[in-house]
Design a protein around this motif. Structure first.
Motif: not given
Ligand SMILES: C[S+](C)CC[C@H](N)C(=O)O
Ligand SMILES: N[C@@H](CCS)C(=O)O
Ligand SMILES: [Zn+2]
Length: 325
Positions: A103-121
């Motif tokens: 649960n923690l790791l999923t939250k970190i990954v999903d939060f990081s994606r929100e921070c960088i948007g869909e255009d970046n890797y």
């Protein structure tokens, strides 16, 4: 999905060099998060307030860091999960069970994606086995490094990264020991089902921290033949001496001329593992402009910075990448 799959981008656009972010743990430290603890840069995520209070100071620091790296030109960024193995987290934080860890790791990954948007890797980063005992800069893995069960150590983090679609790439970082390298290279597509890279921790004298030469590493990879996992996209160096990094990358290129490479050196300072501080070493002999040109000339496809490099460094990397591609 807005962005092309990374494997396709690297294949179809052979001149494209992606700008990576800089040293996240040390940048968070610069911005006021105390990372000197057993889980290092994972620490802010362990605090419930990070998730419950969207305007918490620590959350703003991490968001601001991602933002500043992107403003500097980074187009591929990392999750802050270097020291977030199940072993490190369960032994040193209140998060003890596998479901809570997932649960923690999923939250970190999903939060990081929100921070960088869909255009970046987005790269899901995994520090070496040695990170939890702080020997990523010595490669001293005890008397029988060949007997360590690396898979057991990495598995919980790896399984989550394999299946989370917010991640484009898995990054094994700062790998200092040849037995650990061989273990990762032995894993097939069932274990590593997503594109991945391996960043080697190399001494400034040009050998892996445990003494293995770049030529020997080249032979290990060539020796894999058709057992090589097709998801291995890049090999490279990270958290290595800034001054020596072009020479090291060139020796890796000589050993493996067809391998796409990546490079993200540290600032040149040296980590004191006891005090958890960085000490000055030698003066910077090169500029980012010089090292980036040399990286590109020997086949680097991802270039950025590691510990103690900041958004200002990434702006220089980005300018050099524009100039030489
Ligand atoms: C890349 S090092 C600076 C990471 C931190 C280290 N493993 C530690 O635990 O202090
Ligand atoms: N990605 C990690 C690497 C540590 S060597 C960081 O930037 O903190
Ligand atoms: Zn580093």
């Amino acid at each position: 999905m807005v962005r092309l799959p990374l494997k396709q981008l690297l294949l179809e656009d052979p001149d494209k060099v992606l700008v990576l972010d800089g040293g996240q743990g040390t940048e968070m430290e610069n911005r006021g998060i105390k990372v000197a603890n057993p889980v290092w840069s994972t620490i802010p995520f362990v605090d419930k307030s990070f998730w419950e209070d969207k305007s918490s100071a620590q959350r703003r620091i991490v968001e601001g860091m991602f933002d500043d790296f992107m403003k500097a030109g980074a187009e591929i960024l990392m999750t802050v999960t270097y020291q977030a193995s199940f072993k490190s987290v369960s032994e040193n934080t209140p998060i003890k069970t596998l479901p809570d860890y997932t649960n923690l790791l999923t939250k970190i990954v999903d939060f990081s994606r929100e921070c960088i948007g869909e255009d970046n890797y987005l790269i899901g980063t995994i520090g070496p086995w040695g990170a939890h005992v702080c020997c990523e800069f010595t490669g001293h893995y005890g008397p029988r490094p060949e007997s360590i069960n690396y898979y057991e150590y990495f598995r919980p983090q790896l399984e989550l990264f394999n299946t989370n679609d917010n991640l484009d790439l898995i990054g094994f970082e700062t790998i200092p020991n040849v037995h650990e390298l061989k273990a990762i290279l032995s894993w097939d597509e069932r274990i590593l089902s997503k594109p991945f890279y391996i960043g080697l921790s190399v001494h400034e004298n040009g050998v892996l921290r445990d003494g293995t030469t770049m030529e020997q590493i080249g032979n290990i990879i060539k020796g894999l033949g058709n057992r090589r996992n097709p998801n291995l996209l890049l090999l490279g160096i990270n958290c290595v001496s800034f001054n020596e990094s072009p020479n090291i990358l060139e020796s890796l290129h000589r050993a493996l001329p067809d391998m796409p490479l990546l490079a993200y050196p540290n600032s040149g300072e040296v980590y004191d593992t006891e005090k958890k501080i960085w000490n000055a070493n030698s003066d910077k002999l090169n500029s980012w402009d010089t090292v980036v040109k040399r990286y590109i000339d020997c086949g680097a496809r991802i270039i950025g910075g590691c510990c103690r490099t900041s958004p200002a460094d990434i702006a220089e990397v980005s300018a050099a990448v524009k100039k030489y591609t």
